[in-house]
Design a protein around this motif. Structure first.
Motif, short mmCIF file in Angstrom:
data_model
loop_
_atom_site.label_atom_id
_atom_site.label_comp_id
_atom_site.label_asym_id
_atom_site.label_seq_id
_atom_site.Cartn_x
_atom_site.Cartn_y
_atom_site.Cartn_z
N ARG A 117 0.83 -1.21 0.00
CA ARG A 117 0.00 0.00 0.00
C ARG A 117 0.87 1.27 0.00
NH1 ARG A 117 -4.53 1.13 4.49
NH2 ARG A 117 -3.00 2.58 5.25
N SER A 118 1.89 1.30 0.84
CA SER A 118 2.76 2.49 0.87
C SER A 118 3.66 2.55 -0.36
CB SER A 118 3.58 2.54 2.15
OG SER A 118 4.50 1.48 2.20
N SER A 119 4.03 1.40 -0.90
CA SER A 119 4.93 1.36 -2.06
C SER A 119 4.26 1.87 -3.33
CB SER A 119 5.44 -0.06 -2.30
OG SER A 119 6.25 -0.47 -1.22
N ILE A 120 2.96 1.71 -3.45
CA ILE A 120 2.25 2.16 -4.65
C ILE A 120 2.49 3.65 -4.87
CG2 ILE A 120 -0.06 2.60 -5.61
CD1 ILE A 120 -0.89 -0.13 -4.36
N GLU A 121 2.31 4.44 -3.83
CA GLU A 121 2.52 5.89 -3.95
C GLU A 121 4.00 6.24 -4.15
OE1 GLU A 121 0.39 8.44 -4.38
OE2 GLU A 121 -1.05 6.80 -4.54
N LEU A 122 4.86 5.54 -3.43
CA LEU A 122 6.30 5.82 -3.56
C LEU A 122 6.81 5.51 -4.96
CD1 LEU A 122 7.62 4.57 -0.12
CD2 LEU A 122 7.52 6.93 -0.93
N ARG A 123 6.35 4.41 -5.56
CA ARG A 123 6.78 4.04 -6.91
C ARG A 123 6.38 5.10 -7.93
NH1 ARG A 123 5.52 -1.47 -5.36
NH2 ARG A 123 3.44 -1.22 -6.21
N LYS A 124 5.21 5.70 -7.72
CA LYS A 124 4.77 6.77 -8.63
C LYS A 124 5.76 7.93 -8.61
CE LYS A 124 -0.18 5.87 -8.18
NZ LYS A 124 -1.44 6.36 -7.58
N GLN A 125 6.43 8.12 -7.47
CA GLN A 125 7.39 9.22 -7.32
C GLN A 125 8.81 8.76 -7.62
OE1 GLN A 125 6.79 10.70 -3.32
NE2 GLN A 125 4.57 10.62 -3.57
N GLY A 126 8.96 7.49 -8.01
CA GLY A 126 10.28 6.97 -8.35
C GLY A 126 11.09 6.47 -7.17
N PHE A 127 10.45 6.19 -6.07
CA PHE A 127 11.15 5.72 -4.87
C PHE A 127 10.80 4.26 -4.57
CE2 PHE A 127 10.68 10.31 -4.11
CZ PHE A 127 12.02 10.65 -3.98
N PHE A 128 11.63 3.66 -3.75
CA PHE A 128 11.41 2.29 -3.29
C PHE A 128 11.58 2.25 -1.78
CE2 PHE A 128 13.33 -1.70 -1.83
CZ PHE A 128 12.32 -2.59 -2.19
N GLU A 129 10.64 1.59 -1.10
CA GLU A 129 10.74 1.44 0.35
C GLU A 129 10.98 -0.02 0.68
OE1 GLU A 129 8.16 3.30 3.74
OE2 GLU A 129 7.14 1.50 3.04
N PRO A 130 12.04 -0.34 1.41
CA PRO A 130 12.28 -1.74 1.80
C PRO A 130 11.24 -2.22 2.82
CG PRO A 130 13.90 -0.31 2.83
CD PRO A 130 13.07 0.54 1.93
N LEU A 131 11.05 -3.52 2.88
CA LEU A 131 10.09 -4.11 3.81
C LEU A 131 10.42 -3.73 5.26
CD1 LEU A 131 7.59 -5.94 4.04
CD2 LEU A 131 9.15 -7.89 4.19
N GLU A 132 11.71 -3.56 5.56
CA GLU A 132 12.10 -3.18 6.93
C GLU A 132 11.42 -1.90 7.38
OE1 GLU A 132 15.37 -3.35 4.68
OE2 GLU A 132 14.51 -5.35 4.71
N ALA A 133 11.25 -0.96 6.46
CA ALA A 133 10.61 0.31 6.81
C ALA A 133 9.17 0.10 7.23
CB ALA A 133 10.68 1.29 5.63
N THR A 134 8.48 -0.83 6.58
CA THR A 134 7.10 -1.15 6.96
C THR A 134 7.08 -1.81 8.33
OG1 THR A 134 6.52 -1.42 4.63
CG2 THR A 134 5.00 -2.35 6.26
N VAL A 135 8.00 -2.72 8.56
CA VAL A 135 8.07 -3.41 9.86
C VAL A 135 8.25 -2.38 10.98
CG1 VAL A 135 9.43 -4.99 11.28
CG2 VAL A 135 8.90 -5.59 8.91
#
Length: 192
Positions: free
Chosen positions: A152-170
């Motif tokens: 869910r959080s990655s969808i918005e970040l990908r639109k902006q060209g970013f990637f969030e690792p799973l650790e950040a969600t944890v």
């Protein structure tokens, strides 16, 4: 529309599981222990898994109409194969579970099959609502929450060209009890 807060429901179940440990030691020696309380938890956890899998499949594929475990598996495995190999640790007790490993072989997890037996024929399958199946389904619910919120959080970040690792969600999903951890996140954090 009110947002479904799957994590809050998970936290409520986490408190119930922790309370259960006052009466049943979470040990492989006790995996066959069964009771009315374990049945209640098992049915509640698997019901939430069903709800969350449906929502997760919609995130992964907006056109998904998946509504059964094999349909969920098809959508999830085609998008997030790593879920199948994730190992969850109940650290305080030295237990590890890989609740979706059967999906790699395109089979239904045993804990889910047993849940269906308990749900539809409790009088015959009451013993399957045991500690081992409850803990495996609870580990599955934990993983699904992490993957759902990460996607869910990655969808918005990908639109902006970013990637969030799973650790950040944890890290962002706070647990008062911190019962479960996943190996892939533990390894990544320890390597830093």
């Amino acid at each position: 529309m009110v947002e479904a807060n799957y994590w809050q429901y998970y936290l409520s179940l986490e408190e119930d599981i922790d309370r259960l440990f006052r009466y049943i030691e979470p040990s492989e020696h006790n995996f066959s222990a069964y009771s009315v309380e374990l049945t209640r938890l098992y049915l509640a956890i698997c019901s939430e898994i069903d709800v969350l899998l449906k929502a997760y499949c919609k995130l992964l594929d907006a056109g998904s109409f998946a509504s059964k475990i094999n349909e969920y598996a098809e959508v999830v495995v085609s998008s997030k194969k790593s879920l199948c190999s994730e190992t969850v640790n109940l650290q305080r007790f030295g237990l590890s579970m890989t609740p979706f490993y059967e999906w790699e072989q395109r089979t239904t997890p045993v804990w889910w099959k047993k849940h269906n037996g308990v749900k539809h024929n409790r009088d015959v399958n009451f013993r399957d609502a045991n500690l081992g199946n409850v803990l495996n389904s609870f580990a599955a619910l934990y993983l699904l929450n992490l993957y759902y919120y990460h996607e869910r959080s990655s969808i918005e970040l990908r639109k902006q060209g970013f990637f969030e690792p799973l650790e950040a969600t944890v890290v962002s999903l706070k647990s008062r009890l911190d019962l479960l951890k996943i190996d892939s996140v533990l390894l990544n954090v320890q390597e830093r």
